[in-house]
Design a protein around this motif. Structure first.
Motif, PDB file in Angstrom:
ATOM      1  N   UNK A 131      33.192 -26.162  -8.224  1.00  0.00           N
ATOM      2  CA  UNK A 131      32.201 -26.104  -7.144  1.00  0.00           C
ATOM      3  C   UNK A 131      30.808 -25.760  -7.674  1.00  0.00           C
ATOM      4  N   UNK A 132      30.748 -24.864  -8.652  1.00  0.00           N
ATOM      5  CA  UNK A 132      29.464 -24.490  -9.253  1.00  0.00           C
ATOM      6  C   UNK A 132      28.821 -25.704  -9.936  1.00  0.00           C
ATOM      7  N   UNK A 133      29.586 -26.389 -10.774  1.00  0.00           N
ATOM      8  CA  UNK A 133      29.054 -27.554 -11.484  1.00  0.00           C
ATOM      9  C   UNK A 133      28.697 -28.667 -10.506  1.00  0.00           C
ATOM     10  N   UNK A 134      29.504 -28.836  -9.455  1.00  0.00           N
ATOM     11  CA  UNK A 134      29.201 -29.842  -8.441  1.00  0.00           C
ATOM     12  C   UNK A 134      27.899 -29.542  -7.715  1.00  0.00           C
ATOM     13  N   UNK A 135      27.677 -28.263  -7.412  1.00  0.00           N
ATOM     14  CA  UNK A 135      26.425 -27.876  -6.752  1.00  0.00           C
ATOM     15  C   UNK A 135      25.241 -28.157  -7.672  1.00  0.00           C
ATOM     16  N   UNK A 136      25.346 -27.761  -8.944  1.00  0.00           N
ATOM     17  CA  UNK A 136      24.254 -28.010  -9.880  1.00  0.00           C
ATOM     18  C   UNK A 136      24.045 -29.506 -10.103  1.00  0.00           C
ATOM     19  N   UNK A 137      25.135 -30.260 -10.165  1.00  0.00           N
ATOM     20  CA  UNK A 137      25.040 -31.700 -10.378  1.00  0.00           C
ATOM     21  C   UNK A 137      24.195 -32.397  -9.324  1.00  0.00           C
ATOM     22  N   UNK A 138      24.241 -31.891  -8.084  1.00  0.00           N
ATOM     23  CA  UNK A 138      23.424 -32.476  -7.016  1.00  0.00           C
ATOM     24  C   UNK A 138      21.941 -32.335  -7.314  1.00  0.00           C
ATOM     25  N   UNK A 139      21.568 -31.338  -8.088  1.00  0.00           N
ATOM     26  CA  UNK A 139      20.166 -31.096  -8.421  1.00  0.00           C
ATOM     27  C   UNK A 139      19.776 -31.700  -9.770  1.00  0.00           C
ATOM     28  N   UNK A 140      20.766 -32.008 -10.606  1.00  0.00           N
ATOM     29  CA  UNK A 140      20.493 -32.506 -11.957  1.00  0.00           C
ATOM     30  C   UNK A 140      20.530 -34.026 -12.034  1.00  0.00           C
TER      31      UNK A 140
END
Length: 194
Positions: A131-140
């Motif tokens: 979930x953390x990586x998925x959240x960051x991925x939306x911004x990256x």
């Protein structure tokens, strides 16, 4: 062993979850981070947010400004604290000739956060980590579909050239070379195995 083989399909697809209290705390933290990264898109402010979060995660106390750098005994701690700030870190992508610095620098703090998280004990928590990586991925990334899961140790060259479609699962320790635009198709499972 026979009990395991006779379980219903529903039971087999159940995914372990944290306790209700743990899940609430994890979701609040992720929601807060998502709000901060949505509201603040500049390099300096994102660097400060990430620095402060890493300071709390690794040292268990808020960032308190500059430290006394004249004490030799404090130098290792000072080096660690300065390394939490993306403005003090040089990432591999910055050494690439074809980097688009205008696109990279606003996401650089998030990439540092991703990699630092994976190197911490928190990175072992698959439920939180995905979930953390998925959240960051939306911004990256250039774009990211729904239900995408990144397991621990996933790296990429720039990030801004990546498009990931729905239901992709990126296996542990996979490197996605996005020097050129790269799309991960829906339902695929890229891995480091060749």
């Amino acid at each position: 062993m026979p009990e395991v083989m006779n379980r219903s399909v529903q039971e087999q697809t159940d995914v372990p979850r944290p306790s209700p209290e743990g899940e609430l705390v994890f979701r609040r933290w992720l929601h807060n981070l998502n709000d901060e990264f949505t509201r603040h898109t500049g390099y300096d402010r994102r660097s400060e947010i990430v620095r402060d979060e890493l300071h709390m995660l690794f040292l268990g106390k808020p960032h308190g400004g500059r430290t006394n750098t004249t004490l030799v005994t404090d130098l290792p701690l000072n080096v660690l604290m300065e390394s939490f700030d993306a403005r003090n870190a040089v990432l591999t992508a910055e050494m690439e000739e074809d980097i688009d610095r205008n696109r990279f620098y606003p996401i650089k703090p998030l990439i540092l956060f991703w990699r630092s998280f994976d190197l911490s004990a928190l990175g072992l928590n698959l439920w939180l980590g995905c979930r953390f990586r998925g959240m960051l991925g939306q911004h990256i990334f250039a774009s990211m579909g729904r239900r995408v899961r990144f397991k621990r140790g996933v790296t990429f060259t720039f990030g801004y050239n990546l498009s990931i479609e729905d239901d992709a699962i990126i296996e542990p320790n996979t490197h996605l070379d996005d020097r050129q635009p790269l799309t991960i198709p829906s339902g695929t499972y890229p891995s480091s195995k060749r």
